[in-house]
Write an enzyme that holds these catalytic residues in place. Structure first.
Site, PDB file in Angstrom:
ATOM      1  N   ASN A  37       0.837  -1.194   0.000  1.00 30.27           N
ATOM      2  CA  ASN A  37       0.000   0.000   0.000  1.00 30.27           C
ATOM      3  C   ASN A  37       0.867   1.237   0.000  1.00 30.27           C
ATOM      4  OD1 ASN A  37      -0.257   1.740   2.727  1.00 30.27           O
ATOM      5  ND2 ASN A  37       0.455  -0.323   3.186  1.00 30.27           N
ATOM      6  N   PHE A  62       7.015   4.006  14.001  1.00 28.44           N
ATOM      7  CA  PHE A  62       8.340   4.281  13.429  1.00 28.44           C
ATOM      8  C   PHE A  62       8.600   3.329  12.265  1.00 28.44           C
ATOM      9  CE2 PHE A  62       9.715   5.519  17.999  1.00 28.44           C
ATOM     10  CZ  PHE A  62       9.149   6.772  17.855  1.00 28.44           C
ATOM     11  N   CYS A  66       6.356   3.169   8.996  1.00 25.88           N
ATOM     12  CA  CYS A  66       5.801   3.386   7.664  1.00 25.88           C
ATOM     13  C   CYS A  66       6.902   3.713   6.650  1.00 25.88           C
ATOM     14  CB  CYS A  66       4.772   4.512   7.725  1.00 25.88           C
ATOM     15  SG  CYS A  66       4.040   4.833   6.127  1.00 25.88           S
ATOM     16  N   ASN A  68       6.468  -3.593  10.831  1.00 27.31           N
ATOM     17  CA  ASN A  68       5.718  -2.748   9.918  1.00 27.31           C
ATOM     18  C   ASN A  68       5.985  -3.293   8.513  1.00 27.31           C
ATOM     19  OD1 ASN A  68       4.576  -0.443   8.483  1.00 27.31           O
ATOM     20  ND2 ASN A  68       4.713   0.637  10.440  1.00 27.31           N
ATOM     21  N   CYS A 110       1.388 -42.142  -4.257  1.00 26.86           N
ATOM     22  CA  CYS A 110       2.034 -41.434  -5.369  1.00 26.86           C
ATOM     23  C   CYS A 110       1.112 -41.391  -6.596  1.00 26.86           C
ATOM     24  CB  CYS A 110       3.343 -42.127  -5.721  1.00 26.86           C
ATOM     25  SG  CYS A 110       4.176 -41.388  -7.136  1.00 26.86           S
ATOM     26  N   CYS A 116      14.563 -32.998  -7.968  1.00 25.58           N
ATOM     27  CA  CYS A 116      15.810 -33.540  -7.426  1.00 25.58           C
ATOM     28  C   CYS A 116      16.893 -33.561  -8.496  1.00 25.58           C
ATOM     29  CB  CYS A 116      15.574 -34.947  -6.875  1.00 25.58           C
ATOM     30  SG  CYS A 116      17.030 -35.613  -6.041  1.00 25.58           S
ATOM     31  N   CYS A 154      20.862 -39.553  -1.644  1.00 26.94           N
ATOM     32  CA  CYS A 154      19.959 -38.610  -0.980  1.00 26.94           C
ATOM     33  C   CYS A 154      20.684 -37.926   0.173  1.00 26.94           C
ATOM     34  CB  CYS A 154      18.719 -39.347  -0.474  1.00 26.94           C
ATOM     35  SG  CYS A 154      17.569 -38.283   0.401  1.00 26.94           S
ATOM     36  N   CYS A 164      12.070 -32.864  -2.404  1.00 23.83           N
ATOM     37  CA  CYS A 164      11.038 -33.716  -2.999  1.00 23.83           C
ATOM     38  C   CYS A 164       9.755 -33.674  -2.171  1.00 23.83           C
ATOM     39  CB  CYS A 164      11.536 -35.145  -3.155  1.00 23.83           C
ATOM     40  SG  CYS A 164      12.166 -35.871  -1.627  1.00 23.83           S
TER      41      CYS A 164
END
Lengths: 442, 441
Positions: free
Chosen positions: A73, A132, A134, A199, A342, A352, A378, A384
């Site tokens: 904003n 303190f 913005c 903030n 799976c 991987c 691995c 994964c």
């Protein structure tokens, strides 16, 4: 029996769910509606010398079909006269004497600080919050994050405010700084009763591909905004942790802000040491009713865990957040794929193979596409399991027996760390890496 | 008992024949495309006969590069828009979607595909390039999906192309043979116009090629010829009374329906003979045209039907009744059809036997024969050295699509004996590449 009420640096509230100083707290109407909906406190939209705002004020980062994953904003502090706000504060307090109404304030001179603090106290606020943080617009005028980025100035103003205030003073910090503990310590030394953070973060959320202007676009131009919403939660939590683990700053209460939307977010912030939480974007997205889910979830969590108040578990994650050098180098996990779950998308395989350690093999069975883990390759990186779209399909299983334990710090002390470019103590020695030419399709 | 009211206006017709895969609106496409997992070596690509890079085009829709999505689709399949609508996606790409394995609704690939291609066709934006002219000329017989795809590919390779079409419209069975609830005539023809406007192939309508002289002319004037002439009319059952008024072939019925819409009169009682997808279509269509009693009769058991299960289910849901294990042995009626005489059948030692002692009549006013189209065997005899298999399907080299007469290439129904539009589109494209390879080697 769960009791959600809190006493935050002397500010009492029926629950820790507060609205952050922002558009949802722009008026007494909104705050009364929020209290009706179940919010325990509200930090009023920052009061000061009223501003003039632009039209086109918000921008967002969408991820695929998820709207407002990040939000920014360029709206400034209140553009309504102080008298109107004070009158409404009084009215809200009349209807909701037990809810926390905190006035966020931002002015320049000591005289102004003293005056406005007196005014809001007279209106009946339970506390004040010094803005303190913005990072857009106001900072160009020497206020907001311009103060938060100068610890000495910040400390001075905290001292002014503490001198003037009878109610508790919360200092709200900007994350647009290298070390959050610098302004945190300055606020503490200035005598603040509590700190709230974060903030918003300076941001550009997007560029229009026809006009080349940044969002939100104001007549062909834009400026950096303040970034918030779910995307900033990890940054906020890390900064919260930094303050909560600080030997001095941790003596005062911390109010957590940044991307909080669900009960899980709330619990995480409390586990990292927050004892009130503030919400803006989730309300701007879904309205005040979003608090129902936070409230129900927090109560159920506390019920299950046997906690009476949030203080029973506040900060419990802090001892587990340590420095990298204290992590156990002997701990070893390996991925496991559940073939019954799976679906054969092979996202784990390609993640991987392209993005990690070539430790997943595709199915050689033509009837299915279920990949398999090459255990010796691995490294237990989790990738994964993170890309897998199926719930609980890939899990990380512990493979070490827990008897050995060594950390980088210990190895450093034992003079057992790689010190030269080709040191044979390098962690990757002996680990499988395919030949570069294996990448070329035959 | 079918419950559709007889359509008496175009609006009522369209209401009965609501599109099964309506065009997605941009919000729908946005959310649906967001669901795609972008699988590695995606099963949907493999399941698509033309191997469209489906995850890529879905990602392109998601990132609002709709034109790029259309390009990705057309790169693999010149009839991408038509196929998005008429493909049996449930048994192809969408059937292969990994989401099926967790009982999650598969991505609606067909509708997303149509969303992208429809949009670019609607815009008329030119996205194809004609190849550098090489002064070679190609003839194509039949402006069906195979012929159109072949023409497009050849034009992009720089060949001059002329298509000879017996009918007055392009698209072959894509217009004439597909149920109106799958695709509208405009949708098919707009795609072909879109392709033709950019790629500039010639189509000579009302120009059947059916004599040796014509073929010799083509051979003389063109460097190669693609046979994309599909199949012929519905074959004869060769049973008593077959020529009575009120007996019609399914393809002819569908063609008439597609051109006449609500003006076509379908009587109350209809018997549809056959167990393939065309039979299912014809039965569903009869129901939607207001017929009250539609009987689908198949000579073998339900399990033996060639039709996709979803097509059968669709017909049943339209109110069609089905009978199995019976074979028509005669059409009864004085002058016009009044019923079909069936004999029961039984599978004995793997062979379907007719039980001539178990005979009965199903009354009806219309018989639709969905028992297969005739092959073009007689036509093929006009071409020297052209070899067919024992079912009159053209034999080709599976890689080059070249027939046993090197000047002739072929694809689509003429080769496969009757399959999907998508198979024809793939064949046409591949045959063009085969023709190009042959002429440039």
């Amino acid at each position: 029996m769960v009791d959600l009420s809190i006493n935050f640096a002397g500010i009492k509230a029926p629950n820790p769910f507060w609205l952050a100083s922002a558009p949802p707290t722009n008026s007494g109407y909104q705050i009364m509606k929020a209290f009706e909906a179940g919010w325990g406190g509200a930090v009023w939209k920052t009061l000061g010398i009223p501003v003039v705002n632009v039209s086109s004020r918000y921008g967002s980062v969408n991820y695929r079909d998820t709207r407002m994953m990040g939000f920014n904003n360029i709206e400034l502090i209140t553009d309504r006269p102080l008298a109107d706000n004070l009158r409404e504060i009084e009215e809200v307090k009349k209807y909701f004497p037990n809810h926390a109404v905190i006035a966020s304030l931002m002015v320049e001179t000591r005289k102004e600080w003293i005056q406005i603090i007196k005014d809001v106290e007279n209106a009946g606020v339970d506390g004040i919050e010094l803005n303190f943080g913005c990072p857009h617009g106001m900072c160009e005028r020497g206020m907001g994050s311009a103060v938060g980025q100068e610890p000495e100035v910040l400390k001075t103003i905290v001292e002014w405010a503490k001198d003037a205030a009878k109610v508790p003073v919360i200092t709200k910090l900007t994350p647009n700084i290298s070390h959050i503990t610098d302004p945190g310590l300055a606020a503490y030394q200035g005598g603040t009763d509590a700190i709230s953070l974060i903030n918003t973060i300076k941001s550009i959320v997007g560029i229009d591909l026809d006009t080349y202007a940044p969002y939100p676009i104001v007549d062909g131009k834009g400026t950096n905004g303040g970034y918030c919403g779910p995307a900033v939660k990890p940054i906020a939590m890390n900064m919260l942790k930094d303050l909560a683990q600080h030997p001095e700053i941790s003596k005062i209460p911390l109010s957590g802000i940044g991307g909080i939307e669900t009960w899980r977010d709330v619990v995480e912030f409390i586990l990292l040491g927050a004892t009130s939480i503030q919400v803006c974007t989730a309300v701007m997205h879904y309205g005040f009713g979003i608090v129902r889910e936070m409230d129900a979830g927090l109560r159920a969590f506390m019920d299950t865990k046997g906690y009476h108040t949030i203080y029973d578990f506040a900060g419990l994650a802090l001892p587990n957040v340590t420095e990298w050098k204290h992590l156990d180098l002997k701990y070893k996990v390996i991925a496991a794929i559940n073939p019954d779950k799976c679906i054969g998308c092979d996202l784990c395989y390609i993640a991987c193979d392209d993005g990690a350690h070539q430790a997943i093999a595709r199915s050689i069975d033509l009837k299915n596409r279920i990949p398999s883990i090459i255990e010796e390759n691995c490294v237990g990186c989790n990738l994964c399991s993170l890309v897998c779209p199926v719930e609980n399909c890939i899990t990380m299983l512990r493979k070490d027996d827990g008897t050995a334990h060594v950390t980088w710090a210990e190895r450093t002390n034992a003079d057992d760390i790689p010190t030269s470019f080709n040191d044979n103590r390098a962690g990757g020695i002996g680990h499988f890496v395919p030949k570069p030419t294996d990448a070329l399709k035959s | 008992m079918a419950e559709y009211n007889r359509p008496t206006s175009e609006a009522e017709f369209q209401n009965n024949f609501k599109q099964k895969k309506p065009l997605m609106n941009p919000t729908e496409a946005f959310y649906e495309s967001a669901r795609c997992l972008f699988c590695y070596d995606a099963p949907c690509i493999k399941a698509c006969p033309t191997h469209i890079d489906i995850p890529l085009f879905i990602k392109q829709i998601q990132t609002k590069n709709t034109e790029g999505a259309a390009q990705t689709i057309f790169n693999a399949n010149w009839l991408g828009n038509t196929c998005g609508l008429v493909c049996p996606t449930g048994v192809l790409c969408e059937g292969a979607c990994v989401f099926n394995h967790q009982n999650i609704m598969p991505i609606q690939i067909g509708r997303l595909q149509n969303f992208a291609t429809h949009k670019v066709i609607d815009s008329g934006k030119e996205i194809f390039k004609v190849g550098k002219p090489n002064n070679k000329k190609m003839a194509i017989i039949g402006a069906g999906p195979a012929g159109i795809a072949c023409a497009c590919e050849l034009r992009s390779l720089g060949y001059q192309v002329c298509i000879f079409e017996a009918k007055n419209k392009a698209s072959g069975l894509a217009v004439h043979g597909i149920a109106p609830y799958k695709i509208s005539n405009e949708e098919v023809l707009n795609e072909i116009s879109y392709l033709q406007n950019q790629l500039g192939f010639e189509i000579r309508y009302n120009t059947p090629i059916n004599s040796k002289e014509q073929l010799q002319d083509l051979e003389k004037n063109y460097d190669a010829i693609f046979l994309g002439l599909g199949l012929g009319k519905t074959g004869a059952l060769e049973i008593e009374g077959e020529n009575k008024k009120g007996v019609i072939g399914a393809v002819e019925f569908i063609e008439e329906l597609r051109s006449k819409h609500h003006h076509l009169k379908v009587p109350n009682k209809v018997v549809v003979l056959g167990g393939g997808n065309t039979a299912m279509d014809a039965a569903s269509e009869a129901a939607k045209m207001g017929a009250k009693k539609i009987v689908l009769a198949y000579r073998n058991s339900k399990e033996k039907m060639k039709a996709y299960k979803f097509e059968y289910d669709f017909a049943i849901s339209a109110g069609v009744d089905s009978l199995f294990n019976l074979v028509p042995i005669g059409i009864v009626g004085k002058g016009k059809v009044e019923g079909v005489k069936f004999a029961k059948t039984e599978l004995i030692e793997g062979k379907l036997q007719t039980k001539n002692n178990d005979v009965f009549v199903v009354q009806c006013d219309l018989v639709i024969k969905a028992t297969g189209q005739a092959k073009q065997g007689a036509f093929y005899q006009l071409i020297d050295h052209l070899k067919c298999d024992n079912q009159s399907r053209l034999l080709i080299n599976k890689e080059t699509f070249q027939t046993s007469n090197p000047k002739y290439f072929a694809g689509g129904d003429a080769v496969n004996g009757g399959a999907e539009v998508v198979n024809a589109a793939y064949d046409g494209k591949m045959a063009a590449l085969g023709m190009h390879q042959w002429l440039t080697k």
